[in-house]
Design a protein around this motif. Structure first.
Motif, short mmCIF file in Angstrom:
data_model
loop_
_atom_site.label_atom_id
_atom_site.label_comp_id
_atom_site.label_asym_id
_atom_site.label_seq_id
_atom_site.Cartn_x
_atom_site.Cartn_y
_atom_site.Cartn_z
N ASP A 1 0.86 -1.18 0.00
CA ASP A 1 0.00 0.00 0.00
C ASP A 1 0.90 1.23 0.00
OD1 ASP A 1 -2.30 -1.54 0.10
OD2 ASP A 1 -2.39 -1.51 2.28
N VAL A 2 0.85 2.04 -1.05
CA VAL A 2 1.84 3.08 -1.27
C VAL A 2 1.29 4.45 -0.85
CG1 VAL A 2 3.22 4.29 -3.01
CG2 VAL A 2 2.91 1.80 -3.15
N THR A 3 2.09 5.16 -0.04
CA THR A 3 1.84 6.55 0.31
C THR A 3 2.99 7.40 -0.23
OG1 THR A 3 0.56 6.08 2.31
CG2 THR A 3 1.66 8.22 2.21
N ILE A 4 2.68 8.50 -0.90
CA ILE A 4 3.68 9.40 -1.47
C ILE A 4 3.72 10.68 -0.64
CG2 ILE A 4 4.39 10.71 -3.50
CD1 ILE A 4 4.57 7.67 -3.83
N VAL A 5 4.93 11.12 -0.33
CA VAL A 5 5.11 12.38 0.41
C VAL A 5 6.08 13.27 -0.37
CG1 VAL A 5 5.95 13.45 2.53
CG2 VAL A 5 4.74 11.26 2.64
N ASP A 6 5.68 14.52 -0.61
CA ASP A 6 6.55 15.49 -1.27
C ASP A 6 5.96 16.88 -1.02
OD1 ASP A 6 8.05 17.04 -3.44
OD2 ASP A 6 8.81 15.02 -3.81
N ASP A 7 6.80 17.90 -1.15
CA ASP A 7 6.30 19.26 -0.95
C ASP A 7 5.93 19.94 -2.26
OD1 ASP A 7 8.87 19.43 -1.92
OD2 ASP A 7 9.52 21.00 -0.53
N ARG A 8 5.94 19.18 -3.37
CA ARG A 8 5.68 19.75 -4.68
C ARG A 8 4.46 19.10 -5.31
NH1 ARG A 8 11.18 17.96 -7.25
NH2 ARG A 8 10.48 16.08 -6.13
N ALA A 9 3.38 19.85 -5.39
CA ALA A 9 2.14 19.31 -5.95
C ALA A 9 2.28 18.96 -7.43
CB ALA A 9 1.00 20.30 -5.75
N GLN A 10 3.20 19.62 -8.13
CA GLN A 10 3.36 19.33 -9.54
C GLN A 10 4.00 17.96 -9.77
OE1 GLN A 10 5.00 21.62 -7.80
NE2 GLN A 10 6.98 22.19 -8.72
N TYR A 11 4.61 17.41 -8.73
CA TYR A 11 5.18 16.07 -8.81
C TYR A 11 4.31 15.04 -8.08
CZ TYR A 11 9.51 17.84 -10.80
OH TYR A 11 10.44 18.42 -11.63
N ALA A 12 3.86 15.39 -6.88
CA ALA A 12 3.06 14.46 -6.07
C ALA A 12 1.59 14.67 -6.38
CB ALA A 12 3.35 14.67 -4.59
N ASN A 13 1.10 13.96 -7.38
CA ASN A 13 -0.30 14.12 -7.79
C ASN A 13 -0.79 12.80 -8.39
OD1 ASN A 13 0.32 14.14 -10.75
ND2 ASN A 13 1.40 16.03 -10.17
N PRO A 14 -2.10 12.63 -8.49
CA PRO A 14 -2.65 11.36 -8.99
C PRO A 14 -2.27 11.04 -10.43
CG PRO A 14 -4.33 12.61 -7.81
CD PRO A 14 -3.15 13.52 -7.97
N GLU A 15 -1.97 12.05 -11.23
CA GLU A 15 -1.58 11.79 -12.62
C GLU A 15 -0.25 11.04 -12.68
OE1 GLU A 15 -2.77 14.80 -11.56
OE2 GLU A 15 -4.74 14.31 -12.40
N ARG A 16 0.69 11.42 -11.83
CA ARG A 16 1.99 10.74 -11.82
C ARG A 16 1.98 9.50 -10.93
NH1 ARG A 16 6.42 12.73 -10.04
NH2 ARG A 16 7.73 11.90 -11.71
N PHE A 17 1.07 9.45 -9.97
CA PHE A 17 1.04 8.32 -9.03
C PHE A 17 -0.38 7.73 -8.93
CE2 PHE A 17 4.77 10.69 -7.77
CZ PHE A 17 5.70 9.70 -7.50
N PRO A 18 -0.89 7.20 -10.05
CA PRO A 18 -2.24 6.62 -9.99
C PRO A 18 -2.31 5.39 -9.11
CG PRO A 18 -1.17 6.09 -12.08
CD PRO A 18 -0.29 7.09 -11.39
N MET A 19 -1.16 4.76 -8.83
CA MET A 19 -1.14 3.55 -8.02
C MET A 19 -1.13 3.83 -6.52
SD MET A 19 1.97 4.91 -8.30
CE MET A 19 2.37 4.62 -10.03
#
Length: 367
Positions: free
Chosen positions: A217-235
């Protein structure tokens, strides 16, 4: 497994039969191990796999002939027969597979309980009767479902487990192994692991994709919304965007949490490790070269991070496969995460950088 159980409960809830084929015992080299599931619906549709090839097709055809019948069939395959040659399954191993057509509210209740335990993610053990005479069961294919503390949750048919069965089931925290003994298969499902990937760059994205496919179960953490978003991380199951000094202290961790630090810079790596090293996460990994890791560890010591917390950090990360490219790095890292999940702490080497003083430390898989 979750896909199989979802379709199984869906069929049963709609009053249809569901043909479940399950590997309950293996010896030697086989394409799938005990616990593998294949669901066949009455129209011949399939979810899950027993390893493909002639074995799977033969079991499927035999299962379809069980429509409308009661009880389970046991099928044994030795993978050195002529039929295996065409599929490249000359493994020399043996597979024992149970096939049964389930129907009705009792079966629906059992598999719903199984699905709920699986979704809870804390682990479970299923015991399945392979030889009723040896284990004291009423019928072949009798099933008992135990929760993470080895407490009985459900049974099919609705019977208390014989003593020979109950005595074989261990709590999940003892890391029970797949086993077939005294006529019963014990099939543990270990707790689900939440993988927190700190850093939404190229490595983080590649690792997240592979890890999700490997059932983390993957959780993504970053301070940049342009990188940490559902388009780049649909999984991803969760995406947290914000300053690390706000997001990470609020992050809930448990012994079923792994944390992987792959940010864009040393300063961010150090800040993330400052917050994650003292947590209850079972695995905390940091990517980077030996020099970078040494500098970060020295900086954290100056910040007052205890040696015992630094000593449990895995750095460098990944299996030593000579990784160079981002996909290769991701493969090596996820392989290490799988080994840690399936084999326990001994699968990850001791952190060589907690007190490193030499430039001769081994290289990391990436930086």
């Amino acid at each position: 497994m979750r896909d199989v159980l979802a379709q199984l409960t869906r069929l049963l809830d709609h009053g249809q039969e569901a043909l479940l084929c399950q590997v309950v015992e293996t010896k030697g080299s086989t394409p799938q191990k005990a616990g593998a599931l294949m669901l066949v619906d009455p129209s011949g549709g399939q979810v899950g796999t027993l390893g493909g090839g002639c074995v799977e097709n033969e079991v499927k055809q035999k299962a379809l002939r069980r429509l409308g019948q009661s009880g389970a069939d046991r099928h044994t395959f030795v993978l050195d027969h002529d039929y295996a040659w065409a599929d490249g399954l000359i493994c020399g191993g043996k597979m024992v597979i149970l096939a049964e057509a389930f129907r009705g509210p009792e079966a629906a209740a059992y598999f719903l309980a199984y699905r709920n335990l699986l979704d809870a993610g804390l682990g479970l053990v299923e015991a399945v009767a392979i030889d009723p005479e040896r284990c004291g069961a009423d019928v072949i294919g009798a099933r008992w479902l135990f929760g993470p503390d080895a407490e009985l949750v459900a049974s099919l048919p609705n019977r208390e487990p014989p003593g020979a069965v109950a005595n074989l089931v261990e709590p999940i925290d003892r890391r029970p192994r797949l086993a077939s003994t005294r006529g019963v298969a014990t099939l543990p499902v270990l707790p689900r692991i939440r993988l927190v990937v700190v850093g939404a760059g190229h490595v983080g994205q590649a690792v997240a994709k592979l890890a999700a496919e490997a059932d983390f179960d993957v959780t993504i953490v970053d301070d940049r919304a342009q990188y940490a978003n559902p388009e780049r991380f649909p999984m991803a199951d969760q995406i947290l965007v914000g300053p690390m000094d706000e997001v990470l202290p609020a992050l809930e961790t448990t012994p079923h949490t792994y944390a992987l630090i792959v940010t864009r810079g040393h300063g961010h790596d150090q800040e993330a490790l400052f917050h994650l090293a003292p947590t209850t996460a079972a695995y905390v990994g940091l990517i980077g070269s030996k020099r970078k890791i040494r500098l970060i560890f020295d900086g954290l010591r100056e910040q007052g991070v205890a040696e015992e917390h630094l000593a449990r950090v895995t750095a460098p990360i990944g299996m030593p496969i000579g990784s160079q490219t981002v996909p290769e790095i991701a493969i090596s890292v996820v392989a290490q995460l799988i080994a840690r999940r399936n084999l326990g702490p001994e699968a990850v080497t001791t952190n060589p950088f907690a007190r490193v003083e030499s430039e001769d430390a081994p290289e990391a898989v990436g930086s």
